[in-house]
Scaffold this active site. Structure first.
Site, PDB file in Angstrom:
ATOM      1  CB  ILE A 103      -7.824  -4.577  -5.325  1.00  0.00           C
ATOM      2  CG1 ILE A 103      -9.239  -5.134  -5.524  1.00  0.00           C
ATOM      3  CG2 ILE A 103      -7.761  -3.648  -4.107  1.00  0.00           C
ATOM      4  CD1 ILE A 103      -9.829  -5.845  -4.340  1.00  0.00           C
ATOM      5  N   PRO A 104      -5.989  -1.839  -6.718  1.00  0.00           N
ATOM      6  CG  PRO A 104      -6.544   0.401  -7.045  1.00  0.00           C
ATOM      7  CD  PRO A 104      -7.151  -0.949  -6.807  1.00  0.00           C
ATOM      8  CB  CYS A 105      -1.862  -2.824  -3.457  1.00  0.00           C
ATOM      9  SG  CYS A 105      -1.275  -4.161  -4.493  1.00  0.00           S
ATOM     10  CG  HIS A 106      -0.605  -0.373  -9.035  1.00  0.00           C
ATOM     11  ND1 HIS A 106      -1.723  -1.186  -9.143  1.00  0.00           N
ATOM     12  CD2 HIS A 106      -0.844   0.700  -9.833  1.00  0.00           C
ATOM     13  CE1 HIS A 106      -2.590  -0.630  -9.986  1.00  0.00           C
ATOM     14  NE2 HIS A 106      -2.075   0.522 -10.410  1.00  0.00           N
ATOM     15  NE  ARG A 107      -4.664   2.954  -9.628  1.00  0.00           N
ATOM     16  CZ  ARG A 107      -5.878   2.641 -10.043  1.00  0.00           C
ATOM     17  NH1 ARG A 107      -6.929   2.823  -9.250  1.00  0.00           N
ATOM     18  NH2 ARG A 107      -6.069   2.153 -11.251  1.00  0.00           N
TER      19      ARG A 107
END
Length: 195
Positions: free
Chosen positions: A164-168
């Site tokens: 789940i791309p919290c890095h984005r």
């Protein structure tokens, strides 16, 4: 005279016994949380799953032993290193780092994210591969435009980073900001998706 009544087991025997334990625990519904580790370009990840789905992805800097202890306390003490349950997610993470996958298609168990944090986590899945959104944009998207700091906290507590791309989620000025895996990991993930 030796006090050890049993000869030392060799590594193959121990591995076979562990596989049997893993299989029997899963067959009889005694395995609540299965885990394994995976070496990646951003460090060793701990993957943990329940029968519902992927529950936790943790970076090595989070202290895998502490993460497992937390899962034992908050989910169930019936935890076992059982890699088979995580084969699909492991393969998909490998494909992601090899640039052969842009989305993850694995069931997830979001019980570790509640309330506002869960709303943020669920929104993150809508941020496409190679895209970025600011913390302010995420706050607005989940219906609370003034909750920019709370979005940062929710991202920091994302139980499934990478998948789940919290890095984005980045700062309004485009700089990366903080990340649970550390700034180098966040930059590496953003660079991977930008290339």
């Amino acid at each position: 005279m030796s006090t050890n009544l049993f000869p030392a087991a060799d590594a193959d025997t121990l591995a076979r016994l562990h596989r049997r334990l893993e299989r029997d625990a899963d067959t009889h519904g005694l395995l609540d949380v299965a885990y394994r580790t995976l070496d990646t370009p951003v460090g060793t990840l701990l993957l943990a799953a329940t029968p519902v789905g992927l529950l936790r992805v943790a970076y090595d800097i989070e202290d895998h032993a502490a993460v497992l202890a937390g899962l034992a306390e908050s989910v169930s003490p019936r935890i076992l290193q059982a890699p088979a349950r995580l084969d699909t997610v492991m393969r998909q993470i490998d494909e992601y780092f090899a640039k052969r996958r842009t989305t993850f298609d694995v069931p997830v168990d979001l019980r570790l994210a509640k309330g506002f944090r869960r709303n943020v986590i669920e929104h993150l899945t809508a941020i496409g591969y190679g895209q970025r959104e600011s913390y302010a944009a995420v706050a607005a998207a989940v219906g609370n435009p003034r909750a920019v700091r709370a979005v940062g906290t929710a991202c920091a507590h994302n139980p499934l980073p990478v998948v789940i791309p919290c890095h984005r989620v980045v700062r309004s000025d485009g700089s990366p900001g903080q990340y649970v895996g550390g700034p180098a990991a966040k930059t590496a993930l953003l660079d991977l998706e930008a290339a």
